[in-house]
Design an enzyme around this catalytic site. Structure first.
Site, PDB file in Angstrom:
ATOM      1  CB  SER A 157      77.876 -99.435 -26.986  1.00  0.00           C
ATOM      2  OG  SER A 157      78.015 -98.335 -26.063  1.00  0.00           O
ATOM      3  CG  HIS A 178      77.822 -94.954 -30.224  1.00  0.00           C
ATOM      4  ND1 HIS A 178      78.483 -95.779 -30.953  1.00  0.00           N
ATOM      5  CD2 HIS A 178      77.845 -95.199 -28.975  1.00  0.00           C
ATOM      6  CE1 HIS A 178      79.264 -96.431 -30.144  1.00  0.00           C
ATOM      7  NE2 HIS A 178      78.937 -96.030 -28.941  1.00  0.00           N
ATOM      8  CD  GLU A 203      78.822 -95.857 -34.799  1.00  0.00           C
ATOM      9  OE1 GLU A 203      79.070 -96.800 -35.688  1.00  0.00           O
ATOM     10  OE2 GLU A 203      78.668 -96.263 -33.580  1.00  0.00           O
ATOM     11  CG  ASN A 215      81.039-100.362 -30.156  1.00  0.00           C
ATOM     12  OD1 ASN A 215      82.334-100.120 -29.827  1.00  0.00           O
ATOM     13  ND2 ASN A 215      80.277 -99.742 -29.588  1.00  0.00           N
TER      14      ASN A 215
HETATM   15  N1  3HC Z   1      87.851 -80.276 -24.377  1.00  0.00           N
HETATM   16  C1  3HC Z   1      88.751 -80.248 -25.245  1.00  0.00           C
HETATM   17  N2  3HC Z   1      89.897 -80.798 -25.502  1.00  0.00           N
HETATM   18  C2  3HC Z   1      90.376 -81.448 -24.383  1.00  0.00           C
HETATM   19  C3  3HC Z   1      89.615 -81.995 -23.462  1.00  0.00           C
HETATM   20  C4  3HC Z   1      88.199 -81.199 -23.128  1.00  0.00           C
HETATM   21  N3  3HC Z   1      87.592 -81.345 -22.223  1.00  0.00           N
HETATM   22  N4  3HC Z   1      90.221 -82.771 -22.685  1.00  0.00           N
HETATM   23  C5  3HC Z   1      91.435 -83.007 -23.148  1.00  0.00           C
HETATM   24  N5  3HC Z   1      91.451 -82.250 -24.371  1.00  0.00           N
HETATM   25  C6  3HC Z   1      92.550 -82.323 -25.397  1.00  0.00           C
HETATM   26  C7  3HC Z   1      94.035 -82.464 -24.777  1.00  0.00           C
HETATM   27  O1  3HC Z   1      94.472 -80.932 -24.332  1.00  0.00           O
HETATM   28  C8  3HC Z   1      94.724 -83.211 -25.761  1.00  0.00           C
HETATM   29  O2  3HC Z   1      95.141 -82.064 -26.595  1.00  0.00           O
HETATM   30  P1  3HC Z   1      96.522 -82.262 -27.564  1.00  0.00           P
HETATM   31  O3  3HC Z   1      96.511 -83.499 -28.230  1.00  0.00           O
HETATM   32  O4  3HC Z   1      96.339 -81.153 -28.298  1.00  0.00           O
HETATM   33  O5  3HC Z   1      97.486 -82.110 -26.576  1.00  0.00           O
HETATM   34  C9  3HC Z   1      93.806 -84.205 -26.386  1.00  0.00           C
HETATM   35  O6  3HC Z   1      92.428 -83.375 -26.021  1.00  0.00           O
HETATM   36  C10 3HC Z   1      93.969 -85.435 -25.932  1.00  0.00           C
HETATM   37  O7  3HC Z   1      93.763 -85.379 -24.325  1.00  0.00           O
HETATM   38  P2  3HC Z   1      94.751 -85.954 -23.354  1.00  0.00           P
HETATM   39  O8  3HC Z   1      95.715 -85.128 -22.530  1.00  0.00           O
HETATM   40  O9  3HC Z   1      93.749 -86.879 -22.397  1.00  0.00           O
HETATM   41  O10 3HC Z   1      95.661 -86.902 -23.990  1.00  0.00           O
HETATM   42  P3  3HC Z   1      96.205 -88.117 -24.325  1.00  0.00           P
HETATM   43  O11 3HC Z   1      97.401 -88.019 -25.424  1.00  0.00           O
HETATM   44  O12 3HC Z   1      96.584 -89.113 -23.241  1.00  0.00           O
HETATM   45  O13 3HC Z   1      95.106 -88.954 -25.275  1.00  0.00           O
HETATM   46  C11 3HC Z   1      93.276 -90.343 -25.416  1.00  0.00           C
HETATM   47  C12 3HC Z   1      94.276 -89.862 -24.400  1.00  0.00           C
HETATM   48  C13 3HC Z   1      92.333 -89.197 -26.062  1.00  0.00           C
HETATM   49  C14 3HC Z   1      92.140 -91.286 -24.526  1.00  0.00           C
HETATM   50  C15 3HC Z   1      93.925 -91.193 -26.398  1.00  0.00           C
HETATM   51  O14 3HC Z   1      94.632 -92.048 -26.017  1.00  0.00           O
HETATM   52  C16 3HC Z   1      92.948 -91.998 -27.509  1.00  0.00           C
HETATM   53  O15 3HC Z   1      92.346 -91.211 -28.385  1.00  0.00           O
HETATM   54  N6  3HC Z   1      92.615 -93.184 -27.315  1.00  0.00           N
HETATM   55  C17 3HC Z   1      91.586 -93.963 -28.114  1.00  0.00           C
HETATM   56  C18 3HC Z   1      90.193 -93.918 -27.467  1.00  0.00           C
HETATM   57  C19 3HC Z   1      89.280 -94.478 -28.273  1.00  0.00           C
HETATM   58  O16 3HC Z   1      89.590 -95.192 -29.249  1.00  0.00           O
HETATM   59  N7  3HC Z   1      88.192 -94.308 -27.934  1.00  0.00           N
HETATM   60  C20 3HC Z   1      86.905 -94.808 -28.375  1.00  0.00           C
HETATM   61  C21 3HC Z   1      86.527 -96.043 -27.458  1.00  0.00           C
HETATM   62  S1  3HC Z   1      84.916 -96.638 -28.225  1.00  0.00           S
HETATM   63  C22 3HC Z   1      83.610 -95.946 -27.763  1.00  0.00           C
HETATM   64  O17 3HC Z   1      83.831 -95.091 -26.875  1.00  0.00           O
HETATM   65  C23 3HC Z   1      82.296 -96.632 -27.865  1.00  0.00           C
HETATM   66  C24 3HC Z   1      81.725 -97.233 -26.937  1.00  0.00           C
HETATM   67  O18 3HC Z   1      80.514 -97.493 -27.244  1.00  0.00           O
HETATM   68  C25 3HC Z   1      82.454 -98.624 -26.509  1.00  0.00           C
END
Ligand code: 3HC
Length: 284
Positions: A118, A139, A151, A190
């Site tokens: 990251s 990333h 990224e 980030n």
């Molecule tokens: N394969 C394909 N699709 C999948 C899946 C998989 N393995 N697992 C889940 N899905 C689908 C679900 O079916 C759902 O589809 P839908 O929207 O059509 O119903 C969708 O993906 C979302 O999954 P969830 O059921 O877990 O649904 P939520 O609505 O609870 O969302 C979340 C959870 C996706 C985590 C959402 O809240 C979100 O996007 N949050 C923000 C996350 C974010 O910002 N991440 C970046 C962090 S920074 C980072 O990672 C970088 C690091 O370096 C710090």
């Protein structure tokens, strides 16, 4: 890329292994011990079965993906890989040691070594290998199977061919959207995201607002999928702290310094979802 390696099967590594296997490659997943390997395998199986239940992934594709995965605790099993993606803990010493081991074991001189770091400079990891021109930052974002971004970060020594091959793999095979970033702490996302998360922690720490109000404000007021404290719990307070430290070390700006509450919660082992307790509780 028919033979891919993924080193580390935690939150990010398991997601990366899942999408790489679903895209058709044979994936060798290397973990440090049998326990971590079992946890990683379980995480992948759960994610795939949720995706099948939600109709996002056909059952035969999920079964094929599972059959495409091999697990090992021996880096020597990476010997025939064409691409290895490192996704171990965000700790420079650990990543340097892992890169030395990967470089020693991968035999194909054209193989590419990618890191999901990251924030650690790609050049530092490249310089402990015999092939810095083949080392690149790749990333991903958590949850990897859901979020479409990758990224790509070339170091000063990454060759244009390496960058082109990894870009083609990410877009054409993994179906991700690619943005490029220079080799600077935090890269693009980030560098923007972490100061925002740190501001939320400071707001909470100073008593300015409650965790629930901070998060509700951003979810309901700005249509973010989750608030900053819930997102910090998802990313992990350890990773958030590590990225903040890298950003602060590189730029020395006060707003990048980790707030004491984040450090204390790390010291207490309150790392977010992965430990069942962060700013919120995830114990069932
Ligand atoms: N394969 C394909 N699709 C999948 C899946 C998989 N393995 N697992 C889940 N899905 C689908 C679900 O079916 C759902 O589809 P839908 O929207 O059509 O119903 C969708 O993906 C979302 O999954 P969830 O059921 O877990 O649904 P939520 O609505 O609870 O969302 C979340 C959870 C996706 C985590 C959402 O809240 C979100 O996007 N949050 C923000 C996350 C974010 O910002 N991440 C970046 C962090 S920074 C980072 O990672 C970088 C690091 O370096 C710090």
């Amino acid at each position: 890329m028919e033979r891919v390696g993924v080193v580390g099967c935690g939150l990010m590594g398991s997601g990366i292994a899942e999408i790489v296997a679903r895209a058709g490659a044979n994936v060798m997943i290397v973990e440090q011990d049998a326990e971590a390997m079992a946890r990683g395998r379980e995480r992948i199986e759960k994610s795939l079965s949720r995706a099948v239940a939600a109709g996002k992934v056909p059952e035969d594709e999920a079964n094929r993906a599972l059959a495409n995965m091999l697990f090992s605790v021996d880096y020597a099993d990476l010997w025939d890989r064409q691409l290895v993606i490192e996704a171990v803990a965000e700790n420079e010493e650990i990543k340097l040691a892992v890169f030395r081991k990967i470089d020693a074991e991968v035999k194909d001189p054209d193989a590419l070594l990618a890191t999901n770091t990251s924030s650690i400079p790609i050049i530092k990891l490249a310089m402990v290998t015999k092939r810095p021109e083949h080392v690149i930052g790749m990333h991903f974002f958590n949850p990897v199977p859901v979020l479409k971004l990758v990224e790509l970060i070339s170091s000063l020594l990454t060759s244009p061919e390496t960058s082109a091959r990894v870009r083609a793999y990410a877009t054409d095979t993994l179906k991700k959207r690619v943005i490029t970033s220079p080799d600077r702490a935090g890269f693009v996302v980030n560098a923007l995201l972490i100061p925002y998360l740190l501001s939320a922690v400071r707001m909470l720490e100073s008593g300015f607002a409650s965790a629930e109000d901070i998060d509700t404000g951003m979810v309901v007021g700005c249509a973010h999928p989750m608030g900053p404290l819930a997102l910090t719990d998802l990313i992990g307070l350890d990773t958030t702290l590590a990225v903040a430290e890298s950003l602060y070390e590189e730029f020395k700006e006060p707003h990048l310094a980790p707030p004491p509450l984040l450090s204390r919660m790390n010291q207490a082992g309150l790392l977010g979802r992965k430990t069942g307790q962060g700013f919120y509780s995830y114990k069932s």
